[in-house]
Design an enzyme around this catalytic site. Sequence first.
Site, PDB file in Angstrom:
ATOM      1  N   TYR A  14       1.041  -1.129  -0.320  1.00 24.19           N
ATOM      2  CA  TYR A  14      -0.170  -0.069  -0.455  1.00 24.19           C
ATOM      3  C   TYR A  14       1.085   1.557  -0.203  1.00 24.19           C
ATOM      4  O   TYR A  14       1.103   1.986  -1.214  1.00 24.19           O
ATOM      5  CB  TYR A  14      -1.293  -0.080   1.136  1.00 24.19           C
ATOM      6  N   ASP A  53      12.136 -12.576  -0.724  1.00 30.88           N
ATOM      7  CA  ASP A  53      12.113 -11.886   0.946  1.00 30.88           C
ATOM      8  C   ASP A  53      13.387 -11.430   1.012  1.00 30.88           C
ATOM      9  O   ASP A  53      14.305 -11.468   0.981  1.00 30.88           O
ATOM     10  CB  ASP A  53      12.247 -12.961   1.399  1.00 30.88           C
ATOM     11  N   ALA A  76       8.942  -3.639   3.545  1.00 35.96           N
ATOM     12  CA  ALA A  76       8.045  -4.905   3.690  1.00 35.96           C
ATOM     13  C   ALA A  76       8.241  -5.479   5.548  1.00 35.96           C
ATOM     14  O   ALA A  76       8.843  -5.176   5.863  1.00 35.96           O
ATOM     15  CB  ALA A  76       8.987  -6.030   2.700  1.00 35.96           C
ATOM     16  N   ASN A  94       9.625 -11.535  11.341  1.00 33.31           N
ATOM     17  CA  ASN A  94       9.815 -10.714   9.886  1.00 33.31           C
ATOM     18  C   ASN A  94      10.328  -9.328  10.226  1.00 33.31           C
ATOM     19  O   ASN A  94      11.046  -8.384   8.899  1.00 33.31           O
ATOM     20  CB  ASN A  94       8.301 -10.547   9.419  1.00 33.31           C
ATOM     21  N   SER A 119       6.506   4.015  12.778  1.00 33.41           N
ATOM     22  CA  SER A 119       5.082   3.490  13.846  1.00 33.41           C
ATOM     23  C   SER A 119       5.176   4.433  14.896  1.00 33.41           C
ATOM     24  O   SER A 119       6.349   4.720  15.762  1.00 33.41           O
ATOM     25  CB  SER A 119       4.797   2.256  13.700  1.00 33.41           C
ATOM     26  N   TYR A 143       3.558  -5.665  17.262  1.00 35.98           N
ATOM     27  CA  TYR A 143       4.017  -4.869  16.422  1.00 35.98           C
ATOM     28  C   TYR A 143       4.924  -3.586  16.324  1.00 35.98           C
ATOM     29  O   TYR A 143       5.646  -3.600  16.401  1.00 35.98           O
ATOM     30  CB  TYR A 143       2.545  -4.452  16.022  1.00 35.98           C
ATOM     31  N   LYS A 147       9.011  -2.525  15.739  1.00 36.69           N
ATOM     32  CA  LYS A 147       9.236  -1.546  14.870  1.00 36.69           C
ATOM     33  C   LYS A 147      10.085  -1.021  15.621  1.00 36.69           C
ATOM     34  O   LYS A 147      11.038  -0.114  15.436  1.00 36.69           O
ATOM     35  CB  LYS A 147       7.906  -0.365  14.958  1.00 36.69           C
ATOM     36  N   PHE A 171       1.216   8.035  11.565  1.00 35.18           N
ATOM     37  CA  PHE A 171       0.807   7.567  12.370  1.00 35.18           C
ATOM     38  C   PHE A 171      -0.397   7.060  11.078  1.00 35.18           C
ATOM     39  O   PHE A 171       0.326   5.748  10.761  1.00 35.18           O
ATOM     40  CB  PHE A 171       0.067   9.117  12.670  1.00 35.18           C
ATOM     41  N   HIS A 191      -8.437  -1.240   8.535  1.00 29.83           N
ATOM     42  CA  HIS A 191      -8.385  -0.204   9.046  1.00 29.83           C
ATOM     43  C   HIS A 191      -9.696   0.393   8.709  1.00 29.83           C
ATOM     44  O   HIS A 191     -10.608  -0.506   7.855  1.00 29.83           O
ATOM     45  CB  HIS A 191      -7.705   0.464   8.004  1.00 29.83           C
ATOM     46  N   GLY A 286      -6.202  -3.412  23.644  1.00 30.16           N
ATOM     47  CA  GLY A 286      -4.679  -1.952  22.828  1.00 30.16           C
ATOM     48  C   GLY A 286      -4.939  -1.134  22.505  1.00 30.16           C
ATOM     49  O   GLY A 286      -3.988  -0.371  22.250  1.00 30.16           O
ATOM     50  N   ASP A 287      -5.977  -0.346  22.714  1.00 30.37           N
ATOM     51  CA  ASP A 287      -6.041   0.897  21.668  1.00 30.37           C
ATOM     52  C   ASP A 287      -6.350   2.262  22.649  1.00 30.37           C
ATOM     53  O   ASP A 287      -6.815   1.992  23.576  1.00 30.37           O
ATOM     54  CB  ASP A 287      -7.696   0.793  21.393  1.00 30.37           C
TER      55      ASP A 287
HETATM   56  N1  UDP Z   1     -11.628   1.237  14.551  1.00 23.16           N
HETATM   57  C1  UDP Z   1     -13.700   0.969  15.190  1.00 23.16           C
HETATM   58  N2  UDP Z   1     -13.792   0.348  14.174  1.00 23.16           N
HETATM   59  C2  UDP Z   1     -13.202  -0.014  12.580  1.00 23.16           C
HETATM   60  C3  UDP Z   1     -12.112  -0.516  12.809  1.00 23.16           C
HETATM   61  C4  UDP Z   1     -11.363   0.359  13.248  1.00 23.16           C
HETATM   62  O1  UDP Z   1     -13.995   1.500  15.912  1.00 23.16           O
HETATM   63  O2  UDP Z   1     -14.029  -1.610  12.410  1.00 23.16           O
HETATM   64  C5  UDP Z   1     -11.402   2.499  15.228  1.00 23.16           C
HETATM   65  C6  UDP Z   1     -10.028   1.792  16.298  1.00 23.16           C
HETATM   66  O3  UDP Z   1     -10.046   1.654  17.655  1.00 23.16           O
HETATM   67  C7  UDP Z   1      -9.326   2.874  16.297  1.00 23.16           C
HETATM   68  C8  UDP Z   1      -9.301   3.581  14.649  1.00 23.16           C
HETATM   69  O4  UDP Z   1     -10.113   3.241  14.304  1.00 23.16           O
HETATM   70  O5  UDP Z   1      -9.651   4.024  17.697  1.00 23.16           O
HETATM   71  C9  UDP Z   1      -8.657   3.498  13.416  1.00 23.16           C
HETATM   72  O6  UDP Z   1      -8.421   1.832  13.814  1.00 23.16           O
HETATM   73  P1  UDP Z   1      -7.357   1.538  12.423  1.00 23.16           P
HETATM   74  O7  UDP Z   1      -7.027   0.178  12.874  1.00 23.16           O
HETATM   75  O8  UDP Z   1      -7.992   1.660  11.198  1.00 23.16           O
HETATM   76  O9  UDP Z   1      -5.930   1.877  13.013  1.00 23.16           O
HETATM   77  P2  UDP Z   1      -4.752   1.894  14.178  1.00 23.16           P
HETATM   78  O10 UDP Z   1      -5.174   2.816  15.228  1.00 23.16           O
HETATM   79  O11 UDP Z   1      -4.856   0.798  15.094  1.00 23.16           O
HETATM   80  O12 UDP Z   1      -3.404   1.633  13.556  1.00 23.16           O
END
Ligand code: UDP
Length: 330
Positions: A14, A53, A76, A94, A119, A143, A147, A171, A191, A286-287
């Site tokens: 991407y 690879d 990669a 990886n 990241s 992850y 990084k 970001f 995503h 984890g968010d």
């Molecule tokens: N998110 C969400 N629903 C989804 C996918 C993502 O609410 O189906 C939220 C996720 O919890 C985060 C934000 O959207 O707060 C961005 O998530 P993404 O997976 O795109 O990227 P990340 O921040 O995890 O790298």
Amino acid sequence: MDSRSVLVIGGAGYIGSHTCKRISQLGGKPVVLDNLSMGHDWAAMYGPLYVGDAGDSAYVKQILDEHDIDSVIHFAACAYVGESMTNPGKYFRNNVTAMQTLLDRCIESGVKNFIFSSSCATYGVPNETPIREDMPQKPINPYGETKLIGEQMLHWYSQCHDFNYVALRYFNACGDDPDGEIGEVHDPETHLIPIVLQAALGKREYIEVFGTDYPTEDGTAVRDYIHVSDLADAHVRALDYLVAGGESTKLNLGTGNGISVQQVVDSARRVTGREIPVKYGPRRAGDPPALYADPSKAKEALGWEAQWTDIDKIIESAWNWEQVRIKRDL
Ligand code: UDP
């Protein structure tokens, strides 16, 4: 950018393919090495594609020699936070082991300039926002840890060898080539923006918003959505910076604006004119509540700043790509 050949590892993916497009637009020659585990051969349309690879030292040597390459951009990697929590070994193999083999090969072959995809996941849960590069890095998942180890390896290799690097801490990469030539195709897709657009298309029943009780203005999580074309531009600038003699450095790549999940959904409704069913669910493990960049260091070092600052325009580019995907059956 001069007419040099640049080895782009993960250049069929991407962000990698958008960077190859930018390199070739500016007169450079992207040479892609990609194992096509996440990338697509149709996306490697700006130069030769070698399928293999990053950790295949003999193959990398052959490509470096054949194209007389002294600059490498390394995309990669495995990049799913959730998967890294269930299969950390895959991430260390990886993102760390293969990368070390690659770095050894680069040093032996005389590579001088190296651009690395890092990241904002290396910061973990920051104590304050916006995030500056000198804030503590305490990853909360494998992850992010891999990084961070990548950055640390680069630090020591650059200290001990005639070798410089720029680590770019992305970001939330999003959006797609406005010309519709290339774009994001992940399977499975995790995503937010593509998922919201799939819900708009009826490919999914609804979008689930993960968490409504965050300490943010509307209760949903806040991220910094940075357009992939802006990321591509930053890579080329970072390479020019090293070629011109710039010191090794680490830079945030973001817009500096925090956007909530709810704001993304509202924007997608405006752009698509569609309903987009939403289900409000619990937080995803984890968010962190809010991650957005202070991008001023990248501006200072590279003269770079995000051009795509309007979330509606970003989502419009992704919506355009969804139509292309349907036509091309991608
Ligand atoms: N998110 C969400 N629903 C989804 C996918 C993502 O609410 O189906 C939220 C996720 O919890 C985060 C934000 O959207 O707060 C961005 O998530 P993404 O997976 O795109 O990227 P990340 O921040 O995890 O790298």
